[in-house]
Design an enzyme around this catalytic site. Structure first.
Site, PDB file in Angstrom:
ATOM      1  N   GLU A 287     -85.559 -66.183   3.303  1.00 53.78           N
ATOM      2  CA  GLU A 287     -86.705 -65.405   3.778  1.00 53.78           C
ATOM      3  C   GLU A 287     -86.294 -63.967   4.072  1.00 53.78           C
ATOM      4  O   GLU A 287     -85.156 -63.711   4.469  1.00 53.78           O
ATOM      5  CB  GLU A 287     -87.249 -66.024   5.078  1.00 53.78           C
TER       6      GLU A 287
ATOM      7  N   ASP B 158     -92.944 -55.320   2.344  1.00 54.23           N
ATOM      8  CA  ASP B 158     -93.981 -54.420   1.836  1.00 54.23           C
ATOM      9  C   ASP B 158     -94.852 -53.801   2.913  1.00 54.23           C
ATOM     10  O   ASP B 158     -94.923 -54.278   4.040  1.00 54.23           O
ATOM     11  CB  ASP B 158     -94.896 -55.207   0.899  1.00 54.23           C
TER      12      ASP B 158
ATOM     13  N   ASP C  91     -90.759 -63.518  11.876  1.00 50.55           N
ATOM     14  CA  ASP C  91     -91.492 -62.755  12.884  1.00 50.55           C
ATOM     15  C   ASP C  91     -91.987 -63.747  13.938  1.00 50.55           C
ATOM     16  O   ASP C  91     -91.216 -64.127  14.813  1.00 50.55           O
ATOM     17  CB  ASP C  91     -92.624 -62.027  12.137  1.00 50.55           C
TER      18      ASP C  91
HETATM   19  P1  IMP Z   1     -94.176 -65.054  10.520  1.00 48.59           P
HETATM   20  O1  IMP Z   1     -94.912 -66.246  10.044  1.00 48.59           O
HETATM   21  O2  IMP Z   1     -94.900 -64.365  11.659  1.00 48.59           O
HETATM   22  O3  IMP Z   1     -92.740 -65.324  10.873  1.00 48.59           O
HETATM   23  O4  IMP Z   1     -94.269 -63.985   9.372  1.00 48.59           O
HETATM   24  C1  IMP Z   1     -93.324 -63.787   8.442  1.00 48.59           C
HETATM   25  C2  IMP Z   1     -93.884 -62.943   7.315  1.00 48.59           C
HETATM   26  O5  IMP Z   1     -94.643 -61.810   7.799  1.00 48.59           O
HETATM   27  C3  IMP Z   1     -92.743 -62.349   6.536  1.00 48.59           C
HETATM   28  O6  IMP Z   1     -92.372 -63.199   5.490  1.00 48.59           O
HETATM   29  C4  IMP Z   1     -93.309 -61.034   6.057  1.00 48.59           C
HETATM   30  O7  IMP Z   1     -93.972 -61.210   4.834  1.00 48.59           O
HETATM   31  C5  IMP Z   1     -94.318 -60.629   7.095  1.00 48.59           C
HETATM   32  N1  IMP Z   1     -93.778 -59.625   8.035  1.00 48.59           N
HETATM   33  C6  IMP Z   1     -93.492 -59.804   9.344  1.00 48.59           C
HETATM   34  N2  IMP Z   1     -93.026 -58.689   9.910  1.00 48.59           N
HETATM   35  C7  IMP Z   1     -93.007 -57.754   8.923  1.00 48.59           C
HETATM   36  C8  IMP Z   1     -92.605 -56.366   8.876  1.00 48.59           C
HETATM   37  O8  IMP Z   1     -92.171 -55.738   9.867  1.00 48.59           O
HETATM   38  N3  IMP Z   1     -92.729 -55.756   7.676  1.00 48.59           N
HETATM   39  C9  IMP Z   1     -93.215 -56.387   6.560  1.00 48.59           C
HETATM   40  N4  IMP Z   1     -93.578 -57.676   6.552  1.00 48.59           N
HETATM   41  C10 IMP Z   1     -93.491 -58.356   7.730  1.00 48.59           C
HETATM   42 MG    MG Z   2     -92.560 -62.740   3.350  1.00 49.64          MG
END
Ligand code: IMP
Ligand code: MG
Length: 185
Positions: free
Chosen positions: A102, A162, A106
């Site tokens: 990954e 992105d 986040d």
């Molecule tokens: P999660 O489910 O909140 O852990 O989100 C993860 C996904 O959110 C990642 O695979 C990214 O595609 C996107 N993402 C989270 N933070 C960022 C960032 O700062 N920049 C770009 N994409 C992000």
């Molecule tokens: Mg992603």
């Protein structure tokens, strides 16, 4: 379309640091899986650049496959069931050692639901390799077995990540200056 220099606040991780860390991760993974079957599963699209560099840093034989997921809108929270598979693997994973690759973790909801789903297919083992860990934002419990960098709670782009689907090609991780970036959608 803006040039990234219009909204780049700072370069958080320069190219040389990224490349050096990817080599270290590759060496560590190669040691851990020596003599074992290994299937890297890249979560599209953000993980692509990291995957291809990581592959070159692995000294052991391995296979790759891809998966894409999307969350149900901006309000989607916590529960793994709120993430939908938009592109599934073409490989059978039963009895295999899986390493999820990954770009960034986040909230952790995406990877948590992918792990939950893959578990139902009875792999031999599952581990997570994330280039970036935005640890402050974590909502789900996610074991990160290989971590590139822990970063602060800032929106970043480049090296696969992105902004409205652009700028993934940049070789560094940059921080967005929000008032300078003009959303395109
Ligand atoms: P999660 O489910 O909140 O852990 O989100 C993860 C996904 O959110 C990642 O695979 C990214 O595609 C996107 N993402 C989270 N933070 C960022 C960032 O700062 N920049 C770009 N994409 C992000
Ligand atoms: Mg992603």
């Amino acid at each position: 379309m803006q040039d990234y220099t219009d909204f780049l606040q700072e370069i958080l991780i320069p190219e040389e640091e990224l490349q050096a860390r990817v080599l270290e991760l590759g060496a560590e993974i190669s040691r851990d899986y020596v003599g074992q079957d290994l299937l890297l599963i890249c979560i599209l699209r953000g993980g692509v650049m990291f995957l291809t560099d990581l592959m070159r840093a692995l000294s052991i034989p391995h296979a790759i496959d891809f998966m894409a997921v999307s969350s149900y809108g901006a309000g989607a929270r916590s529960s793994g069931s709120e993430v939908r598979i938009t592109l599934d693997l073409t490989t059978a994973v039963e009895g295999r050692n899986l390493l999820l690759v990954e770009d960034i973790i986040d909230s952790g909801n995406t990877i948590a639901s992918v792990l939950e789903l893959l578990k139902t297919r009875h792999p031999k083992s599952m581990r997570v390799c994330a280039l970036l860990d935005k640890a402050e934002r974590r909502e789900a419990v996610v074991p990160i077995d290989y971590r590139g960098f822990t970063i602060p709670n800032k929106f970043v782009f480049g090296y696969g990540l992105d902004l409205d689907d652009y700028y993934r090609n940049l070789p560094f991780i940059g921080v967005v200056q929000p008032d300078k970036y003009l959303q395109t959608d």
